[in-house]
Design a protein around this motif. Structure first.
Motif, PDB file in Angstrom:
ATOM      1  N   ILE A  93      71.347-100.783  20.440  1.00 11.26           N
ATOM      2  CA  ILE A  93      71.090 -99.677  19.662  1.00 11.26           C
ATOM      3  C   ILE A  93      69.770 -99.916  18.806  1.00 11.26           C
ATOM      4  CG2 ILE A  93      71.926 -97.916  17.930  1.00 11.26           C
ATOM      5  CD1 ILE A  93      74.642 -98.277  19.270  1.00 11.26           C
ATOM      6  N   ILE A  94      70.105-100.975  17.974  1.00 11.15           N
ATOM      7  CA  ILE A  94      69.125-101.277  16.837  1.00 11.15           C
ATOM      8  C   ILE A  94      67.746-101.490  17.591  1.00 11.15           C
ATOM      9  CG2 ILE A  94      68.331-102.916  15.282  1.00 11.15           C
ATOM     10  CD1 ILE A  94      71.019-103.163  14.381  1.00 11.15           C
ATOM     11  N   GLU A  95      67.803-102.235  18.784  1.00 10.42           N
ATOM     12  CA  GLU A  95      66.741-102.496  19.494  1.00 10.42           C
ATOM     13  C   GLU A  95      65.860-101.133  19.949  1.00 10.42           C
ATOM     14  OE1 GLU A  95      64.393-105.678  21.797  1.00 10.42           O
ATOM     15  OE2 GLU A  95      66.320-105.930  20.573  1.00 10.42           O
ATOM     16  N   ALA A  96      66.634-100.002  20.184  1.00  9.99           N
ATOM     17  CA  ALA A  96      66.130 -98.962  20.742  1.00  9.99           C
ATOM     18  C   ALA A  96      65.999 -98.151  19.651  1.00  9.99           C
ATOM     19  CB  ALA A  96      67.246 -98.214  21.707  1.00  9.99           C
ATOM     20  N   SER A  97      65.975 -98.450  18.448  1.00  5.13           N
ATOM     21  CA  SER A  97      65.697 -97.490  17.263  1.00  5.13           C
ATOM     22  C   SER A  97      64.045 -97.297  17.255  1.00  5.13           C
ATOM     23  CB  SER A  97      66.088 -98.199  15.995  1.00  5.13           C
ATOM     24  OG  SER A  97      65.371 -99.290  15.677  1.00  5.13           O
ATOM     25  N   SER A  98      63.848 -96.091  16.758  1.00  7.71           N
ATOM     26  CA  SER A  98      62.492 -95.856  16.269  1.00  7.71           C
ATOM     27  C   SER A  98      62.139 -95.855  14.831  1.00  7.71           C
ATOM     28  CB  SER A  98      61.965 -94.350  16.853  1.00  7.71           C
ATOM     29  OG  SER A  98      62.861 -93.469  16.316  1.00  7.71           O
ATOM     30  N   PRO A  99      60.939 -95.863  14.541  1.00  4.61           N
ATOM     31  CA  PRO A  99      60.606 -96.109  12.951  1.00  4.61           C
ATOM     32  C   PRO A  99      61.402 -95.103  12.268  1.00  4.61           C
ATOM     33  CG  PRO A  99      58.655 -96.389  14.191  1.00  4.61           C
ATOM     34  CD  PRO A  99      59.573 -96.017  15.474  1.00  4.61           C
TER      35      PRO A  99
END
Lengths: 315, 315
Positions: B42-48
């Motif tokens: 999930i964190i990997e897929a986060s956006s700014p």
């Protein structure tokens, strides 16, 4: 003009502490039925029968350079794991091994650092694999329930002196991952643990582990020797260098240690009216410091006081 | 015959850890609607936009010999205390002072060890006494509620990035005493704190303190520098000898520190769909290790991930 600092900045500390006394007689009188006693006063008023002495045959001494950690095992919940751990201790499996992991707000863990290599230490006559002991039938288990609801389980309370939970519908009970609880690390398969790799909870209760791993006991003395260990900087709090590992001098059963070298510890019983009073005193703190008693306590916030007793007299 | 040890005794550790990946595609496909992603994924897929950068004017650096502890202040909950703390930091009140207390499974605390003496350090232009800021109106506060019940409060969730609780009937909200939360020690009177004496929670969440003391912020980096401090052997974990106290080099506001010396940290926002997915991934862990997802999470078990970012570019 300089403003004076509060007159009791250190008392400050005293009153956010666990066991500050200071019951207010004025307030206590407001409460019709029961005069309030603080935890300290309750313990002060305890009788010998309010205490129990853990069985030396189910007590482990983890000997570190910094001192001794005392663990009470829970054969009522994990009989196979406890039997294996007793075998490992008797055969000196952990002696000279190390604590290999300290993850902040989670666990400290020890075992064979070469366990994954081609030269693991021999388990001797202990079993390499045991059935999962994640929970047990609640039938036949004396369960002393707490009054408050819990989000993780239908019921929580104490059983055989340990924080525990129960599902009356399923008829199952299990030990809860509170601070100081000891569990048996495992790999992917439920039945992949054997008790040689042990961890101790040193942070916020990771109750999501309940019923997912075998809990084998609880630290009853010396947890502060584990909780202060430097956090490992590798993934999951593992120490990255062998030199960072914390040596284990030995892990022994109390029953195998001469009387004179034993830690004579008593634990407050958790199935008595006195204990109920203590729980209530913590649910609703009625001292002068607390302005708003919580009216609630979580399982893992209930203290389990211990005390040192005179070593057993030999006749 | 020697029984082999489990092949993955170290993996063992990996999978009782907080953020083990390893989502099982097979299982994920069983779940009709949402494919499961682990916290790491999930964190990997986060956006700014899933991240926020705490305001330097409300960020404290506690500088120890062992490194820097970063604290985010909560002016939305304790405006008077935060203002006073900013004044104290700006006037270097704590520089050369010490951490005086470390109580196992409870708090670490610093302030003026001579505060009770006849020569306390001057508070400079800071106020010596402030009104209690135990809670605030919930009106006007964006409160992102968690789905699960809580025993200590009618509702829990996140507000302004902090773990918090709310009573809709009373219309009040407050910060919750989770691991890493920072509060202002006080004496008997509710209005006896001024922010000069601060404590950090380093153990099982003492939620009974909620609404009894002013919470001023949260450690967002470096908590492991505090949680490992030797436990004091005096009452309440105070160090008995002055030499045991842990020196504080300085406490400064990030905004008063040159750009190049700042810790550029972002905190995952706690009011986004991504965060909701993270909470759900922690409520029900659907990786191969977990055999029985909890279906629940407590406020103080919800992780608030941070990450380092490149220092601000000066043009």
């Amino acid at each position: 003009m300089e403003s004076p600092v509060p007159k009791t900045p250190l008392l400050t500390a005293a009153f956010i502490a666990c066991c500050a006394a200071g019951a207010s007689p004025a307030r206590a009188q407001d409460e019709a039925a029961t005069p309030y006693r603080s935890m300290g006063e309750i313990i002060e008023a305890s009788s010998p029968s309010d205490w129990r002495r853990p069985d030396p045959a189910n007590t482990l001494y983890l000997e570190l350079d910094s001192g001794r950690v005392v663990i009470e095992l829970a054969p009522g919940f994990a009989p196979r794991h406890v039997a294996n751990i007793r075998t490992l201790a008797r055969e000196a499996y952990w002696d000279g091994m190390s604590i290999n992991r300290s993850q902040d707000n989670f666990v400290v863990q020890w075992g064979d650092p070469d366990g994954e290599s081609d030269h693991p230490r021999s388990l001797g006559s202990a079993d390499a694999r045991l059935p999962a002991e994640f929970d047990r039938p609640s039938k036949g288990l004396a369960f002393h329930a707490l009054p408050d609801p819990d989000g993780w389980a239908p019921q929580t309370g104490f059983a055989e002196g340990f924080p525990a939970a129960r599902d009356p519908e399923e008829g199952r009970a299990w030990l809860a991952h509170c601070y100081g609880m000891v569990g048996a690390g495992r790999a992917m398969e439920a039945d992949s643990s054997n008790g040689s790799e042990l961890y101790v909870v040193t942070g916020q209760s990771p109750r999501q582990l309940d019923r997912n791993i075998t809990v084998v006991g609880r630290v009853i003395e010396g947890i502060e020797l584990l909780s202060v260990l430097p956090r490992g900087t590798g993934p999951l709090g593992f120490y990255e260098e062998a030199g960072q590992r914390v040596p284990i001098r030995a892990i022994r059963l109390a029953s195998e240690v001469p009387d004179a070298e034993r830690s004579a510890i008593e634990v407050l019983r958790s199935d008595t009216p006195l204990f109920d009073e203590l729980v209530e005193a913590r649910r609703n703190r009625r001292d002068e410091w607390y302005k708003r008693p919580a009216g609630h306590i979580d399982l893992c916030n209930v203290p389990l006081p211990t005390r040192k007793v005179e070593a057993t007299q030999t006749p």
